[in-house]
Write an enzyme that holds these catalytic residues in place. Sequence first.
Site, PDB file in Angstrom:
ATOM      1  N   HIS A 121       0.871  -1.175   0.000  1.00  0.00           N
ATOM      2  CA  HIS A 121       0.000   0.000   0.000  1.00  0.00           C
ATOM      3  C   HIS A 121       0.909   1.226   0.000  1.00  0.00           C
ATOM      4  O   HIS A 121       2.016   1.171   0.533  1.00  0.00           O
ATOM      5  CB  HIS A 121      -0.906   0.039   1.236  1.00  0.00           C
ATOM      6  CG  HIS A 121      -1.685  -1.219   1.460  1.00  0.00           C
ATOM      7  ND1 HIS A 121      -1.319  -2.178   2.385  1.00  0.00           N
ATOM      8  CD2 HIS A 121      -2.808  -1.684   0.872  1.00  0.00           C
ATOM      9  CE1 HIS A 121      -2.187  -3.180   2.352  1.00  0.00           C
ATOM     10  NE2 HIS A 121      -3.098  -2.904   1.442  1.00  0.00           N
TER      11      HIS A 121
ATOM     12  N   GLU B 208      -4.481  -3.831  -3.853  1.00  0.00           N
ATOM     13  CA  GLU B 208      -5.939  -3.755  -3.964  1.00  0.00           C
ATOM     14  C   GLU B 208      -6.428  -2.353  -3.625  1.00  0.00           C
ATOM     15  O   GLU B 208      -7.146  -2.157  -2.652  1.00  0.00           O
ATOM     16  CB  GLU B 208      -6.652  -4.809  -3.094  1.00  0.00           C
ATOM     17  CG  GLU B 208      -5.805  -5.500  -2.051  1.00  0.00           C
ATOM     18  CD  GLU B 208      -5.611  -4.648  -0.803  1.00  0.00           C
ATOM     19  OE1 GLU B 208      -6.564  -3.989  -0.375  1.00  0.00           O
ATOM     20  OE2 GLU B 208      -4.492  -4.642  -0.279  1.00  0.00           O
TER      21      GLU B 208
END
EC number: 2.3.-.-
Length: 427
Positions: A342, A380
Amino acid sequence: MTAATSVQPSPAPRQPGLRATFNPRKEEKVFLARGAHAFTLPGRRASVNVEVDVEAESDEAALDAKETTITVSYAEKGQESSWSAAKWIKLDRLAKTSQHGVVNEDRATYQQAWSLELLDEAVEPARAIWSALYAFWIRHKRSDRLAVLLKGTQATKVRSYVFEAGLGFKSPCETDLILLDRNAFWQGAGAPAGLHWLQTPVPTRGLFPYVLDFTQSTSPPVLATHPLRPPKPAPGSVVYSRYVFSCSQHLELVHIDVSNPQHFDAYTRWQNSDRVNHGWREKGSDEKHRKYITEKNDDPHAMGVLVLWDGVPAGYGEMVWSKEDGMAAFVGGLGNYDQGTHLLIGEEQFRGKHRFTACMVSLKHACFLRDPRTEVVVGEPRYDLDIIPLLATFLPQEIRKEVELPHKRAVFFVLRRDRFLEEGILE
């Protein structure tokens, strides 16, 4: 010595043995510019200076010149003088570089060979060799392999180092040449102490043994067996270090330290900004942020890192082991050593596609380096974020699907090791 072949050089960039480079859209190709002729090595304690005796508009044009000599010098931080490490000279000779035993002769690729000589001033041979390879590979991005003739009084030493580290191998068809492998270099093969991009391997750079472990959680839902994860570097440690040529600055990933005011103040300011909160949704009090960082530090499956450019904090990222991550139950099929990332860029001055891509590539590179058993690194991000086109354009990863998670609808990206090493923008 084997006589020079009369076969013509292979010009097409997609022939066997030539690198299958990942090309952004045509208007974005300026991103691939090489940058300065001097650069800092991982750790920022040493630098390399590269002198090319041909004036050309680009590194590729210089390498294409009929006669080219590249001299590589090395200097430690704080020293007034440098020492000449190595010299590359382009040879009037073609050598086969496509994969031997796989590609038929009528499809074989032949490229210009180079000589490599470690100079007498090279007081530290391992550092000289590594610096010479680094200086060449960042300019020679077309090929997976390079045919090299080792010369000079230290040729035997260079040959042993290259073979023992896995940086190259003996040419199967020309007995006096070796073939250097680009992908082996970017995996850190043979990097001397302190010069590896992965700066703080824990406990060592060797494989952490497989020991069965188990994670159970209800929020997020996790019920998984997985390998025991190695301990993380101490907070404040430099995890990863690499000079980024397209930005002419040095990027570092540092394990975030909640007790360091510089780390904590930057993190809270970023998370509380409206722009970052739109993507991360972590706006809150100092107590909330301190709890989040502390929990990440205590969690063996995740590590938070600050992104720094030349020592200045720019953003925050996370590296996670995916098998026991909260999203694993919703996407399925994740392996024991798959990882995920991330990233947020907090400082306005460090935004933009060049720096964002360099940061993301570095996070992915660090994941692949910290365990060679990692075959996949996933991401994601929320499906409606404006970084989705950047991720699809500048990283050689595939969009697997859109997936519903408890807190968001996400685009599930999959980046595979082999494609990253072949096509990732690491130069």
